[in-house]
Design a protein around this motif. Structure first.
Motif, PDB file in Angstrom:
ATOM      1  N   GLN A 381       0.841  -1.187   0.000  1.00  0.00           N
ATOM      2  CA  GLN A 381       0.000   0.000   0.000  1.00  0.00           C
ATOM      3  C   GLN A 381       0.881   1.242   0.000  1.00  0.00           C
ATOM      4  O   GLN A 381       1.981   1.240   0.558  1.00  0.00           O
ATOM      5  N   ILE A 382       0.416   2.270  -0.614  1.00  0.00           N
ATOM      6  CA  ILE A 382       1.210   3.479  -0.798  1.00  0.00           C
ATOM      7  C   ILE A 382       1.730   3.967   0.547  1.00  0.00           C
ATOM      8  O   ILE A 382       0.957   4.263   1.468  1.00  0.00           O
ATOM      9  N   ALA A 383       3.040   4.026   0.658  1.00  0.00           N
ATOM     10  CA  ALA A 383       3.734   4.529   1.825  1.00  0.00           C
ATOM     11  C   ALA A 383       3.151   3.978   3.112  1.00  0.00           C
ATOM     12  O   ALA A 383       3.596   2.996   3.646  1.00  0.00           O
ATOM     13  N   SER A 384       2.108   4.598   3.605  1.00  0.00           N
ATOM     14  CA  SER A 384       1.517   4.208   4.875  1.00  0.00           C
ATOM     15  C   SER A 384       0.130   4.788   4.965  1.00  0.00           C
ATOM     16  O   SER A 384      -0.197   5.769   4.318  1.00  0.00           O
ATOM     17  N   LYS A 385      -0.700   4.165   5.798  1.00  0.00           N
ATOM     18  CA  LYS A 385      -2.039   4.696   6.023  1.00  0.00           C
ATOM     19  C   LYS A 385      -2.002   5.826   7.051  1.00  0.00           C
ATOM     20  O   LYS A 385      -2.996   6.469   7.316  1.00  0.00           O
ATOM     21  N   THR A 386      -0.848   5.995   7.683  1.00  0.00           N
ATOM     22  CA  THR A 386      -0.740   6.995   8.734  1.00  0.00           C
ATOM     23  C   THR A 386      -0.809   8.404   8.157  1.00  0.00           C
ATOM     24  O   THR A 386      -0.093   8.732   7.213  1.00  0.00           O
ATOM     25  N   PRO A 387      -1.673   9.268   8.715  1.00  0.00           N
ATOM     26  CA  PRO A 387      -1.748  10.645   8.222  1.00  0.00           C
ATOM     27  C   PRO A 387      -0.416  11.365   8.428  1.00  0.00           C
ATOM     28  O   PRO A 387       0.325  11.057   9.367  1.00  0.00           O
ATOM     29  N   ALA A 388      -0.104  12.285   7.565  1.00  0.00           N
ATOM     30  CA  ALA A 388       1.124  13.061   7.718  1.00  0.00           C
ATOM     31  C   ALA A 388       1.085  13.837   9.033  1.00  0.00           C
ATOM     32  O   ALA A 388       0.069  14.446   9.380  1.00  0.00           O
ATOM     33  N   ALA A 389       2.188  13.780   9.767  1.00  0.00           N
ATOM     34  CA  ALA A 389       2.246  14.460  11.068  1.00  0.00           C
ATOM     35  C   ALA A 389       2.200  15.977  10.884  1.00  0.00           C
ATOM     36  O   ALA A 389       2.863  16.530  10.003  1.00  0.00           O
ATOM     37  N   LYS A 390       1.420  16.617  11.734  1.00  0.00           N
ATOM     38  CA  LYS A 390       1.321  18.075  11.709  1.00  0.00           C
ATOM     39  C   LYS A 390       1.651  18.620  13.090  1.00  0.00           C
ATOM     40  O   LYS A 390       1.498  17.936  14.098  1.00  0.00           O
ATOM     41  N   SER A 391       2.090  19.850  13.134  1.00  0.00           N
ATOM     42  CA  SER A 391       2.440  20.463  14.416  1.00  0.00           C
ATOM     43  C   SER A 391       1.176  20.869  15.158  1.00  0.00           C
ATOM     44  O   SER A 391       0.207  21.339  14.541  1.00  0.00           O
ATOM     45  N   PRO A 392       1.158  20.694  16.493  1.00  0.00           N
ATOM     46  CA  PRO A 392      -0.007  21.133  17.284  1.00  0.00           C
ATOM     47  C   PRO A 392      -0.207  22.632  17.163  1.00  0.00           C
ATOM     48  O   PRO A 392       0.752  23.399  16.975  1.00  0.00           O
ATOM     49  N   ILE A 469      -1.862   5.731  21.145  1.00  0.00           N
ATOM     50  CA  ILE A 469      -2.855   5.324  20.137  1.00  0.00           C
ATOM     51  C   ILE A 469      -2.240   5.522  18.755  1.00  0.00           C
ATOM     52  O   ILE A 469      -1.641   6.561  18.479  1.00  0.00           O
ATOM     53  N   PRO A 470      -2.355   4.536  17.848  1.00  0.00           N
ATOM     54  CA  PRO A 470      -1.731   4.670  16.522  1.00  0.00           C
ATOM     55  C   PRO A 470      -2.313   5.829  15.722  1.00  0.00           C
ATOM     56  O   PRO A 470      -3.499   6.174  15.859  1.00  0.00           O
ATOM     57  N   MET A 471      -1.478   6.430  14.883  1.00  0.00           N
ATOM     58  CA  MET A 471      -1.905   7.577  14.087  1.00  0.00           C
ATOM     59  C   MET A 471      -3.039   7.220  13.119  1.00  0.00           C
ATOM     60  O   MET A 471      -3.829   8.080  12.729  1.00  0.00           O
ATOM     61  N   SER A 472      -3.130   5.927  12.732  1.00  0.00           N
ATOM     62  CA  SER A 472      -4.207   5.519  11.827  1.00  0.00           C
ATOM     63  C   SER A 472      -5.578   5.613  12.491  1.00  0.00           C
ATOM     64  O   SER A 472      -6.603   5.569  11.812  1.00  0.00           O
ATOM     65  N   SER A 473      -5.601   5.762  13.823  1.00  0.00           N
ATOM     66  CA  SER A 473      -6.869   5.884  14.562  1.00  0.00           C
ATOM     67  C   SER A 473      -7.258   7.333  14.792  1.00  0.00           C
ATOM     68  O   SER A 473      -8.237   7.612  15.492  1.00  0.00           O
ATOM     69  N   VAL A 474      -6.502   8.276  14.211  1.00  0.00           N
ATOM     70  CA  VAL A 474      -6.831   9.703  14.303  1.00  0.00           C
ATOM     71  C   VAL A 474      -7.692  10.059  13.098  1.00  0.00           C
ATOM     72  O   VAL A 474      -7.240   9.953  11.954  1.00  0.00           O
ATOM     73  N   LYS A 475      -8.938  10.461  13.335  1.00  0.00           N
ATOM     74  CA  LYS A 475      -9.896  10.663  12.251  1.00  0.00           C
ATOM     75  C   LYS A 475     -10.584  12.036  12.367  1.00  0.00           C
ATOM     76  O   LYS A 475     -10.958  12.466  13.463  1.00  0.00           O
ATOM     77  N   GLN A 476     -10.779  12.662  11.224  1.00  0.00           N
ATOM     78  CA  GLN A 476     -11.593  13.870  11.200  1.00  0.00           C
ATOM     79  C   GLN A 476     -13.055  13.464  11.203  1.00  0.00           C
ATOM     80  O   GLN A 476     -13.456  12.500  10.545  1.00  0.00           O
ATOM     81  N   SER A 477     -13.892  14.182  11.975  1.00  0.00           N
ATOM     82  CA  SER A 477     -15.302  13.826  12.102  1.00  0.00           C
ATOM     83  C   SER A 477     -16.146  15.072  12.312  1.00  0.00           C
ATOM     84  O   SER A 477     -15.752  15.981  13.057  1.00  0.00           O
ATOM     85  N   THR A 478     -17.306  15.078  11.685  1.00  0.00           N
ATOM     86  CA  THR A 478     -18.241  16.189  11.879  1.00  0.00           C
ATOM     87  C   THR A 478     -19.088  15.992  13.140  1.00  0.00           C
ATOM     88  O   THR A 478     -19.896  16.854  13.478  1.00  0.00           O
ATOM     89  N   ASP A 479     -18.895  14.864  13.833  1.00  0.00           N
ATOM     90  CA  ASP A 479     -19.682  14.577  15.034  1.00  0.00           C
ATOM     91  C   ASP A 479     -19.115  15.232  16.288  1.00  0.00           C
ATOM     92  O   ASP A 479     -19.727  15.160  17.352  1.00  0.00           O
TER      93      ASP A 479
END
Length: 532
Positions: A381-392, A469-479
């Motif tokens: 799979q392309i590179a990784s499913k992990t979202p690119a890290a961003k600064s807080p 918690i793995p970065m793949s579990s970080v999700k954007q949500s409208t909830d």
């Protein structure tokens, strides 16, 4: 070459040889006649081709008109996970196959059920997810028993506009709460797997498809007769002698509907998997393209039998889909039933086995083969499913974090005070404004860190890192309105998030009752009261 004057005046021209010229013509006439003949042949051929093409076009339109279409999903929102493309740009495909028990046509009523059922909303008695791997080299068929109690999201009937509120009920009622699109939405809600399409078939459709391919081979170890008994009324009527038999017409439907003679719904799912595996093997061995009659029978049966989600509602798209499925080797096809346990609220129902069912869903989401017969894929799979890290965007001490308790399962109550425990862990790590949500408990199989907008992605990632918690579990949500930690059923104890191990190819739970598509030796055991 032109002829001279003497040749044209030769007395031979009026004799026997002249008659030959009338039959064969002069050398100047032959090319003209050949040209006229070629022009005539070409004209006739063009008419034939155009006529055939016209008939073919009309027949193609006829087949397209046979296909009934519906909305893909009846729910407004889906949190299902779309598997990223591999390095070759390929993505897996998931198709939900639904068997309807509708008795709303004379054909369906004749094949099963009671007249009292006419006009009643249909139930989804057969539900099976067909997963086609991204590289199209393996496939899986996963069934959920019809009496599985699940959370059903709010659905809207696309025909009437009626809204059905979310509820907790057995999964086969979903078809009556917004059509096949609601069944799809319920599966997505349960599994987290994005489902591309649905296909639905009724009683008459099963019969037509079985007949169109010339029957399907099945096997029973003992003589079977699924008939009413003093202890159990009803029955499919299936009656077969022991051994391998080819079933047609009504017997095909009886085989798929039989439950009592196999002993349980779990064994009915096994019989359905055996039938579909046999059908796949039959189709792969048949060369229907050299048999126009068989091809037309199949085309008629398929287009009349199926109702499909609108995005695959054409002959070409269904044909392309069939070709992709046909390309998978039979020994790379695995059929299985969702791991489940008895429903604590009703012994006649079941609920998903929390850990083992989640493992199956994870394998589907990550496109991990259910079999061990393939070679390691060269297209990761392309590179990784992990979202690119961003600064807080802010310091931990200034960030408001809400923690929700979602540890409730279908068999266990939520762990009391879980949200408060994790908010204290966050406070110790500098997130002093972390608070527990006291509005109630939820049910979520996997722990998540959610954020509402892109500007808070870096903060959500930092919170996830602090908790392990793995970065793949970080999700954007409208909830959510801010960074929110949803503590799932995978984290019911402990201050640190438990390390998760990724399943490997063929690493399935033991209670799936799986069958390989190439296995022709499987035979159904018949429950003693139904042997004859």
């Amino acid at each position: 070459m032109s002829l001279g004057p003497q040749d044209r005046k030769s007395p031979e021209g009026s004799g026997r040889h002249g008659g030959g010229r009338r039959r064969g013509g002069s050398t100047t006439e032959r090319p003209r006649r050949r040209r006229r003949a070629l022009r005539w042949s070409a004209t006739v051929l063009a008419v034939v081709i155009l006529g055939t093409a016209g008939a073919g076009y009309l027949y193609y339109q006829h087949l397209n008109a046979n296909i009934r279409k519906g909305q893909r999903s009846s729910a407004d929102d889906s949190k299902a996970y779309k598997t990223p493309a591999n390095a070759a740009g390929q993505t897996p495909m998931n198709i939900l196959l639904i068997g309807s028990d509708s008795r709303n046509t004379p054909e369906d009523l004749k094949l099963g059920g009671h007249r009292q059922s006419v006009g009643a909303p249909p139930l989804a008695d057969v539900q099976m997810l067909i997963h086609l791997s991204a590289d199209r080299k393996s496939a899986a068929m996963v069934s959920i028993p019809r009496d599985t109690r699940v959370h059903i999201p709010e659905c809207k009937d696309p025909k009437t506009g009626k809204r059905y509120p979310e509820t907790n009920d057995i999964i086969n009622v979903t078809l009556a709460r917004g059509g096949a699109g609601c069944t799809l939405a319920t599966w997505e809600n349960l599994t987290g797997v994005y489902i591309d399409h649905w296909m639905m078939i009724d009683f008459a459709g099963v019969v037509n498809m079985a007949d169109a391919i010339g029957g399907v081979e099945v096997c029973v170890k003992q003589n079977v007769w699924d008939h009413p008994t003093p202890a159990q009324p009803g029955g499919s009527g299936l009656k077969l002698k022991a051994g391998t038999r080819k079933i047609y017409h009504e017997q095909a439907l009886q085989w798929l509907r039989t439950r009592h003679a196999w002993g349980s719904d779990l064994m009915r799912a096994r019989a359905q998997h055996m039938y579909l595996n046999s059908m796949v093997r039959t189709l792969k061995h048949q060369n229907v393209f050299t048999d126009s009659g068989r091809l037309m029978d199949l085309a008629e049966a398929a287009t009349k039998s199926l109702q499909v989600s609108e995005e695959i509602g054409s002959v070409k798209k269904l044909y392309d889909l069939a070709m992709e499925l046909k390309s998978v080797p039979t020994n790379r096809i695995t059929s299985m039933t969702m791991p489940h346990i008895e429903d604590p609220q009703n012994s006649e129902h079941v609920v998903p086995d929390p850990a083992n069912a989640e493992k199956v869903w994870e394998m589907l989401r990550d496109d991990v083969p259910f079999d061990k017969n393939g070679k390691p894929s060269a297209t990761k799979q392309i590179a990784s499913k992990t979202p690119a890290a961003k600064s807080p965007s802010t310091d931990p001490g200034r960030l408001g974090v809400l923690v929700r308790n979602a540890t409730q399962t279908s068999t266990e109550a939520a762990v009391g005070g879980r949200a408060n425990d994790i908010s204290q862990v966050l406070a110790q790590k500098g997130y002093t404004r972390a608070t527990a949500d006291t509005s109630g408990t939820l049910s979520e199989e996997s722990t998540l860190v959610q954020y509402p907008s892109a500007d808070l992605q870096g903060d959500a990632q930092a919170v996830a890192k602090a908790l392990g918690i793995p970065m793949s579990s970080v999700k954007q949500s409208t909830d959510v309105s801010g960074v929110t930690v949803v503590v799932g059923t995978d984290w019911r104890t402990g201050a640190g998030y438990p390390k998760q191990t990724k399943p490997k190819a063929g690493d399935m739970p033991g209670n799936t009752d799986s069958i390989n598509g190439a296995d022709t030796s499987t035979c159904m055991d018949v429950y003693k009261p139904y042997q004859w």
